[in-house]
Design an enzyme around this catalytic site. Structure first.
Site, mmCIF file in Angstrom:
data_model
loop_
_atom_site.group_PDB
_atom_site.id
_atom_site.type_symbol
_atom_site.label_atom_id
_atom_site.label_comp_id
_atom_site.label_asym_id
_atom_site.label_seq_id
_atom_site.Cartn_x
_atom_site.Cartn_y
_atom_site.Cartn_z
ATOM 1 N N ASN A 30 0.887 -1.207 0.017
ATOM 2 C CA ASN A 30 0.015 -0.098 -0.077
ATOM 3 C C ASN A 30 0.822 1.255 0.019
ATOM 4 O O ASN A 30 1.601 1.511 1.116
ATOM 5 C CB ASN A 30 -0.672 -0.198 1.284
ATOM 6 C CG ASN A 30 -1.688 1.006 1.505
ATOM 7 O OD1 ASN A 30 -1.512 2.295 0.997
ATOM 8 N ND2 ASN A 30 -2.996 0.844 1.850
ATOM 9 N N HIS B 164 1.079 6.271 1.936
ATOM 10 C CA HIS B 164 1.759 7.129 2.593
ATOM 11 C C HIS B 164 2.830 7.864 1.912
ATOM 12 O O HIS B 164 3.419 8.901 2.401
ATOM 13 C CB HIS B 164 2.612 6.331 3.855
ATOM 14 C CG HIS B 164 1.592 5.891 4.998
ATOM 15 N ND1 HIS B 164 0.345 6.289 4.981
ATOM 16 C CD2 HIS B 164 1.740 5.317 6.079
ATOM 17 C CE1 HIS B 164 -0.349 5.894 6.125
ATOM 18 N NE2 HIS B 164 0.871 5.394 6.903
ATOM 19 N N HIS C 249 -5.630 3.738 -1.889
ATOM 20 C CA HIS C 249 -6.999 3.672 -1.222
ATOM 21 C C HIS C 249 -7.208 5.265 -1.684
ATOM 22 O O HIS C 249 -6.773 6.305 -1.553
ATOM 23 C CB HIS C 249 -6.746 3.890 0.385
ATOM 24 C CG HIS C 249 -8.504 3.978 1.049
ATOM 25 N ND1 HIS C 249 -8.520 3.802 2.224
ATOM 26 C CD2 HIS C 249 -9.363 4.511 0.388
ATOM 27 C CE1 HIS C 249 -9.583 4.321 2.852
ATOM 28 N NE2 HIS C 249 -10.468 4.285 1.319
ATOM 29 N N ARG D 139 -9.245 7.907 -1.314
ATOM 30 C CA ARG D 139 -10.437 8.539 -0.066
ATOM 31 C C ARG D 139 -11.302 9.570 -0.819
ATOM 32 O O ARG D 139 -10.776 10.300 -1.470
ATOM 33 C CB ARG D 139 -9.532 9.023 1.103
ATOM 34 C CG ARG D 139 -9.123 7.808 1.628
ATOM 35 C CD ARG D 139 -8.461 8.296 3.112
ATOM 36 N NE ARG D 139 -9.256 8.273 4.078
ATOM 37 C CZ ARG D 139 -9.876 7.688 5.183
ATOM 38 N NH1 ARG D 139 -9.114 6.370 5.152
ATOM 39 N NH2 ARG D 139 -10.837 7.755 5.701
ATOM 40 N N ARG E 76 -7.104 12.740 0.580
ATOM 41 C CA ARG E 76 -6.043 13.418 1.319
ATOM 42 C C ARG E 76 -4.632 12.915 1.075
ATOM 43 O O ARG E 76 -3.541 13.458 1.468
ATOM 44 C CB ARG E 76 -6.241 13.078 3.044
ATOM 45 C CG ARG E 76 -6.191 11.467 3.252
ATOM 46 C CD ARG E 76 -6.187 11.045 4.828
ATOM 47 N NE ARG E 76 -7.764 11.381 5.116
ATOM 48 C CZ ARG E 76 -8.173 10.792 6.455
ATOM 49 N NH1 ARG E 76 -7.283 10.122 7.099
ATOM 50 N NH2 ARG E 76 -9.337 10.850 6.636
ATOM 51 N N GLU F 30 -8.700 0.513 -3.013
ATOM 52 C CA GLU F 30 -9.513 0.301 -1.765
ATOM 53 C C GLU F 30 -10.433 1.516 -1.980
ATOM 54 O O GLU F 30 -9.815 2.635 -2.218
ATOM 55 C CB GLU F 30 -8.607 0.676 -0.580
ATOM 56 C CG GLU F 30 -8.064 -0.519 -0.117
ATOM 57 C CD GLU F 30 -7.052 -0.311 1.001
ATOM 58 O OE1 GLU F 30 -7.217 0.786 1.729
ATOM 59 O OE2 GLU F 30 -6.109 -0.889 1.565
ATOM 60 N N THR G 138 -8.298 3.529 8.050
ATOM 61 C CA THR G 138 -9.754 2.817 7.928
ATOM 62 C C THR G 138 -9.864 2.096 9.563
ATOM 63 O O THR G 138 -8.850 1.404 10.128
ATOM 64 C CB THR G 138 -9.433 1.512 7.103
ATOM 65 O OG1 THR G 138 -9.039 2.075 5.911
ATOM 66 C CG2 THR G 138 -10.972 1.046 6.834
ATOM 67 N N GLU H 241 -10.832 -9.400 2.687
ATOM 68 C CA GLU H 241 -9.567 -9.111 3.418
ATOM 69 C C GLU H 241 -9.767 -9.121 4.658
ATOM 70 O O GLU H 241 -10.715 -8.393 5.219
ATOM 71 C CB GLU H 241 -9.204 -7.934 2.827
ATOM 72 C CG GLU H 241 -8.024 -7.282 3.529
ATOM 73 C CD GLU H 241 -7.019 -6.333 2.906
ATOM 74 O OE1 GLU H 241 -7.165 -6.111 1.719
ATOM 75 O OE2 GLU H 241 -6.531 -5.301 3.677
ATOM 76 N N HIS I 164 -3.817 -4.779 7.549
ATOM 77 C CA HIS I 164 -4.067 -3.561 8.650
ATOM 78 C C HIS I 164 -3.131 -3.789 9.788
ATOM 79 O O HIS I 164 -3.584 -4.920 10.644
ATOM 80 C CB HIS I 164 -5.403 -3.307 8.889
ATOM 81 C CG HIS I 164 -5.531 -1.798 9.040
ATOM 82 N ND1 HIS I 164 -5.317 -1.146 10.074
ATOM 83 C CD2 HIS I 164 -6.140 -0.704 8.291
ATOM 84 C CE1 HIS I 164 -5.631 0.290 10.172
ATOM 85 N NE2 HIS I 164 -6.045 0.323 9.058
HETATM 86 N N1 PXP Z 1 -5.853 -3.153 3.769
HETATM 87 C C1 PXP Z 1 -6.969 -2.259 3.982
HETATM 88 C C2 PXP Z 1 -8.234 -2.431 3.709
HETATM 89 C C3 PXP Z 1 -6.606 -0.779 4.481
HETATM 90 O O1 PXP Z 1 -7.518 0.109 4.751
HETATM 91 C C4 PXP Z 1 -5.166 -0.516 4.925
HETATM 92 C C5 PXP Z 1 -4.758 0.871 5.160
HETATM 93 O O2 PXP Z 1 -4.996 1.769 4.236
HETATM 94 C C6 PXP Z 1 -4.090 -1.568 4.644
HETATM 95 C C7 PXP Z 1 -4.574 -2.703 4.138
HETATM 96 C C8 PXP Z 1 -2.821 -1.428 5.024
HETATM 97 O O3 PXP Z 1 -2.718 -1.098 6.467
HETATM 98 P P1 PXP Z 1 -1.245 -0.688 7.139
HETATM 99 O O4 PXP Z 1 -1.034 0.596 6.378
HETATM 100 O O5 PXP Z 1 -1.519 -0.526 8.452
HETATM 101 O O6 PXP Z 1 -0.394 -1.541 6.856
#
Ligand code: PXP
Length: 238
Positions: free
Chosen positions: A7, A10, A43, A45, A49, A70, A101, A151, A190
């Site tokens: 992901n 960031h 994601h 959003r 952001r 996402e 999330t 997921e 997550h």
């Molecule tokens: N899966 C989902 C559905 C999420 O919303 C997120 C955060 O955007 C992640 C995975 C990744 O989570 P993390 O950044 O805590 O590894």
């Protein structure tokens, strides 16, 4: 063997801090793929952001592995997904004020609202994954809605300690068993990091992990030495 989806939200968060063009999540995604990631997750959003519509459009054209979008199951987002056609859409709950999330979808309560979006996405041949807590009723309802995957939200396990941690891990194990029995592909994500992922991998049965925060955090730290050395050389006129 499980796949890793990175992901890269960031990376976009850092770019948005200055409103400029660097660092570009598209470049980051390419590096993740070169390093062996088998998927890229973003994601988009509602408040934009971090990831921007432009990132999604460009990543659709450049990701060589698999692009997982996402998003909330809103009319706007479903419309965007139908236009862009990522490989997979992971439907997540979204609240404006949250930092990230918070928890899985309530598939049981929001069945009607989710059903139409899922149908439209599947008709467009987009794989649909539902981000759910490791709870049997949520998993059963996901299968009834004909999602391709779930997921499993691992956030509660990741913050639990001691006996609570073992109990949460057990819930994940049961969720994997239940999901597989219902024919769902199992993803997880997550809060996972370089320590707490080991017991989850050891459970087996998870096809894909989607991980962001800990990988981007580590990238900042392991990349710091080289980045500083390069700037020191320039400052010294090297
Ligand atoms: N899966 C989902 C559905 C999420 O919303 C997120 C955060 O955007 C992640 C995975 C990744 O989570 P993390 O950044 O805590 O590894």
């Amino acid at each position: 063997m499980a796949r890793l989806g990175v992901n890269v939200d960031h990376v976009a968060t850092i770019r948005q801090a200055r409103g400029g063009v660097e660092p570009d999540p598209v470049t980051a995604a390419a590096i993740c793929e070169l390093a062996g990631a088998e998927g890229i997750t973003i994601h988009l959003r509602e408040d934009r952001r971090h990831i921007q519509d432009r990132d999604l459009m460009v990543l659709k054209r450049t990701v060589q592995t698999s692009l997982n979008l996402e998003m909330a199951a809103t009319e706007e987002m479903v419309g965007i997904a139908l236009k862009v056609v990522p490989d997979c859409v992971t439907l997540v709950p979204e609240k404006r004020q949250e930092l990230t999330t918070e928890g899985g979808l309530d598939v049981v309560k929001n069945r009607a609202a989710l059903a139409r979006g899922i149908d439209l996405l599947r008709q467009a041949r987009i794989k649909v994954s539902l981000f759910v807590d490791p709870e049997l009723e949520q998993i059963k309802e996901s299968a009834r809605l004909k999602a391709d995957c779930i997921e499993i939200h691992t956030g509660t396990y990741c913050t639990a300690r001691g006996r609570g941690e073992a109990a949460e891990l057990n819930k994940i194990a049961e969720a994997i068993r239940a999901g597989k029995k219902l024919g769902l592909a199992i993803h997880a994500g997550h809060g996972l990091n370089y320590v707490n992922i080991r017991p989850v991998v050891a459970l087996g049965g998870i096809e894909e992990f989607n991980i962001g925060h800990s990988i981007i955090s580590r990238a900042v730290l392991v990349g710091m030495d080289r980045a500083v050395r390069e700037m020191v050389a320039l400052v010294r006129g090297g």
